[in-house]
Motif scaffolding. Structure first.
Motif, short mmCIF file in Angstrom:
data_model
loop_
_atom_site.label_atom_id
_atom_site.label_comp_id
_atom_site.label_asym_id
_atom_site.label_seq_id
_atom_site.Cartn_x
_atom_site.Cartn_y
_atom_site.Cartn_z
N GLU A 251 7.95 -1.88 -9.46
CA GLU A 251 6.87 -2.51 -10.32
C GLU A 251 5.88 -2.64 -9.53
N GLN A 252 5.97 -3.31 -8.22
CA GLN A 252 4.76 -3.66 -7.40
C GLN A 252 3.88 -2.32 -6.97
N GLU A 253 4.88 -1.36 -6.64
CA GLU A 253 4.24 0.07 -6.47
C GLU A 253 3.24 0.52 -7.37
N LYS A 254 3.79 0.41 -8.41
CA LYS A 254 3.15 0.80 -9.86
C LYS A 254 1.97 0.21 -10.08
N LEU A 255 2.11 -1.39 -9.98
CA LEU A 255 0.80 -2.07 -10.05
C LEU A 255 -0.18 -1.66 -9.14
N GLN A 256 0.32 -1.49 -7.88
CA GLN A 256 -0.64 -1.20 -6.70
C GLN A 256 -1.41 0.04 -7.23
N ARG A 257 -0.70 1.03 -7.68
CA ARG A 257 -1.61 2.26 -8.02
C ARG A 257 -2.50 2.10 -9.00
N GLN A 258 -2.16 1.39 -9.94
CA GLN A 258 -2.85 1.04 -11.20
C GLN A 258 -4.46 0.40 -10.80
N LEU A 259 -4.04 -0.52 -9.81
CA LEU A 259 -5.13 -1.45 -9.24
C LEU A 259 -6.24 -0.52 -8.37
N GLU A 260 -5.66 0.34 -7.63
CA GLU A 260 -6.29 1.28 -6.79
C GLU A 260 -7.13 2.36 -7.59
N GLU A 261 -6.83 2.68 -8.86
CA GLU A 261 -7.57 3.33 -9.64
C GLU A 261 -8.39 2.78 -10.64
N ASN A 262 -8.47 1.70 -10.76
CA ASN A 262 -9.65 0.94 -11.24
C ASN A 262 -10.18 -0.16 -10.69
N ALA A 297 8.49 -7.70 -19.78
CA ALA A 297 8.28 -6.87 -21.15
C ALA A 297 7.05 -7.21 -21.77
N GLY A 298 6.53 -8.41 -21.79
CA GLY A 298 5.51 -8.92 -22.46
C GLY A 298 4.05 -8.67 -21.65
N THR A 299 4.08 -8.20 -20.38
CA THR A 299 2.64 -7.56 -19.81
C THR A 299 2.33 -6.31 -20.35
N LEU A 300 1.07 -6.38 -20.62
CA LEU A 300 0.69 -4.95 -21.02
C LEU A 300 0.92 -3.95 -20.02
N ASP A 301 1.16 -2.89 -20.48
CA ASP A 301 1.33 -1.75 -19.55
C ASP A 301 0.90 -0.49 -20.24
N HIS A 302 -0.38 -0.17 -20.13
CA HIS A 302 -0.94 0.81 -21.08
C HIS A 302 -1.76 1.76 -19.76
N PRO A 303 -1.14 3.02 -19.28
CA PRO A 303 -2.07 3.66 -18.37
C PRO A 303 -3.13 4.29 -18.92
#
Length: 575
Positions: A251-262, A297-303
């Motif tokens: 999950e941390q790696e996924k969030l890291q990738r999302q933050l780097e892309e935006n 589960a309640g955290t918004l996760d929309h790529p």
């Protein structure tokens, strides 16, 4: 004389013979009669074979061994095993036969000195007779070598010698044989009926393994299925536990990738990765693990939110707000208060009932934020404004949402003080229309500010926009009236007062100054706290409420002018 009855009862008996002369079917009823007359067993003295032979007149046959049972109460063996549905027949062992082979002198002492029977055949004869006594089969034919070589008289002598030196309860052996043959016949019939489909035992098959506590119904299929399900559930629980503990790094790696892309979210990178606690073990801290699961589960996760443009973030909420304004206008123009008998709480004033219902809804949503983690997914989607991925229904849902008790108490206090007064003066339809319209416009103003300035990670919620609209509507409805504080003494009320529009202008100026001034660097109370408020939402609520209040004031003014004209026309008509 004590034996007269017994002798009279035994004389008609012709004895038990070979199966060729008297079949076993004739023998069994006699033994069954013996079983139902236990009094005769106890009162009958023990008689020797030779004496009974003189009483019973039978034909001497060279290959026939006559047998007369001794009438003592038999002790029946257990007919059922503890572990199987049908018991197995126990054959006599070598320990139950003669201790050892007899010598020549002992053989001659039994068979006589002039006997022609060899010692080997004599020992075999004794062993066969002893085995027949143990098995209760003295009425059956003897082996051919014994029947041909040993005369009947010597067989009687051998049997008498065995009864004296090797006592055996022959009656019990006969009864055991009868029981055994009955069971074998029953088993044969049951197996045949089962093959033909005429019989189906509850345990599944004949001689099936018994269940717990020797239950004849066999093993419980439901219990086996339950045990298998329990094993599966335990294995599934352990698999989910390992997946939960191992998924933190992913999950941390996924969030890291999302933050780097935006690039808009890079300023929140550190807090986003370190805010949550390490994942708790469900076996050690189940409640904390349960809360963390619902938090994730309640955290918004929309790529796909990475590709949403500014216009797309604002169009849907703006259309929803326009629809809300149209419904509010329709409610204000068509609402008619119900009769007292049709109200849900007829004894409660309408203003208190309306304001109390709104306060109750806000308290309920706050309780969901505080104590019901499964509701966080719903609340994050529709009860908070998220500029990064906005939801149109959140324009209204956020006006009922508070995450702290202080925030809730502040807004509900303003609503309780001003809401009932506005409700009594303007009516329920106008009050609800102003409340929802102000909340929707305030939410749209807050969302527009965050999206246009690039603050996509800044969320907003609360009823302050709606309460600001209520205050602004009351101020504009009394724009030219004197407004003072009710807590002041009566003498000061005539001195310290202002008009409604001036009071509203001061509130708006305070919001604008708090929003544009660098108050966080001044450290002056209360400006340092005002900078944490959503001033854009407050301003949106003020403008919406002011517009509604001004429109209602103009309508009231027009109604007064029309009534004055009607009154003047009536006076002229009367004159």
């Amino acid at each position: 004389m004590s034996n007269a009855i017994w002798v009279a009862w035994r004389i008609p008996c012709s004895g038990l013979r070979l199966s060729s002369v008297l079949p076993p079917a004739t023998f069994r009823p006699v033994c069954r009669d013996l079983r139902i007359t236990p009094s005769l067993y106890n009162s009958t003295p023990r008689r020797l074979y030779s004496s009974l032979n003189t009483l019973c007149q039978t034909q001497n046959r060279p290959n026939t061994l006559r047998f007369f049972p001794r009438y003592s109460a038999p002790t029946l063996p257990q007919s059922r095993s503890k572990k199987t549905a049908a018991p197995a027949h126990s054959e006599p062992t070598s320990d139950s036969l003669l201790d050892k082979s007899l010598s020549d002198l002992e053989i001659k002492a039994i068979f006589g000195h002039r006997t022609k029977v060899s010692p080997k055949l004599a020992n075999r004869t004794l062993e066969v007779l002893q085995a027949r006594r143990l098995e209760g089969t003295l009425d059956l034919d003897l082996p051919l070598d014994v029947a041909r070589a040993v005369p009947q008289s010597q067989l009687d002598i051998c049997l008498e010698w065995l009864r004296v030196n090797y006592p055996v309860d022959e009656d019990a052996a006969i009864m055991a044989r009868i029981e055994r043959e009955d069971r074998e016949a029953e088993e044969k019939l049951v197996r045949r009926a089962e093959r033909l489909g005429l019989y189906k035992p509850q345990s599944g098959s004949y001689e099936a393994e018994l269940g717990e506590e020797d239950s004849p119904y066999g093993k419980s299929v439901l219990k086996e299925a339950r045990e298998q399900n329990e094993k599966y559930l335990l294995a599934e629980k352990e698999r989910k536990r390992q997946k939960w503990l191992d998924g933190e790094k992913e999950e941390q790696e996924k969030l890291q990738r999302q933050l780097e892309e935006n690039t808009s979210l890079q300023q929140y990178q550190e807090s986003a990765l370190t805010e949550a606690r390490p994942r708790a073990d469900p076996n050690e801290r189940p409640y904390l693990a349960w809360v963390q699961k619902h938090h994730i589960a309640g955290t918004l996760d929309h790529p796909e939110a990475m590709e949403v443009t500014t216009a797309q973030r604002l169009v849907a909420p703006a259309l929803f707000v326009l629809l809300t304004l149209g419904l509010c206008y329709y409610l204000a123009t068509t609402y008619e208060p119900p009769a007292r008998k049709d109200r849900l709480w007829p004894d409660i004033p309408p203003a208190a009932a309306t304001v109390g219902a709104i306060i109750g809804a806000n308290v309920a949503v706050t309780l969901m934020w505080k104590y019901i983690p499964p509701s966080w997914r719903l609340l994050n989607r529709f009860f908070v404004i998220v500029p990064f991925y906005p939801s149109a229904p959140s324009m209204i849902g956020s006006t009922f949402s508070h995450q702290t008790w202080r925030h809730l108490a502040t807004n509900m206090m303003v609503l309780g003080l001003m809401g009932t007064r506005v409700h009594d003066e303007l009516g329920r339809g106008n009050f609800l229309a102003i409340y929802f319209a102000s909340g929707a416009l305030g939410s749209l103003a807050s969302l527009s500010r965050s999206v246009l300035l690039g603050y996509l990670g800044m969320t907003s919620l609360g009823a302050s926009a709606a309460t600001s609209g209520i205050v602004a509507a009351w101020c504009m409805y009394h724009a030219n009236d004197k407004i003072t504080m009710w807590i002041l003494p009566h003498e000061l009320r005539e001195t310290l007062w202002t008009q409604g529009w001036i009071f509203l202008a001061c509130l708006v100026a305070t919001e604008v100054f708090s929003m544009v001034a660098p108050a966080r660097f001044m450290g002056v109370f209360p400006l340092s706290r005002l900078t944490k408020m959503d001033h854009a939402a407050h301003l949106g609520g003020y403008f919406a409420g002011a517009g509604c209040g001004y429109a209602l004031a103009q309508r009231r003014k027009a109604e007064r002018v029309q009534r004055a004209r009607d009154a003047k026309w009536f006076e002229n008509l009367v004159r």
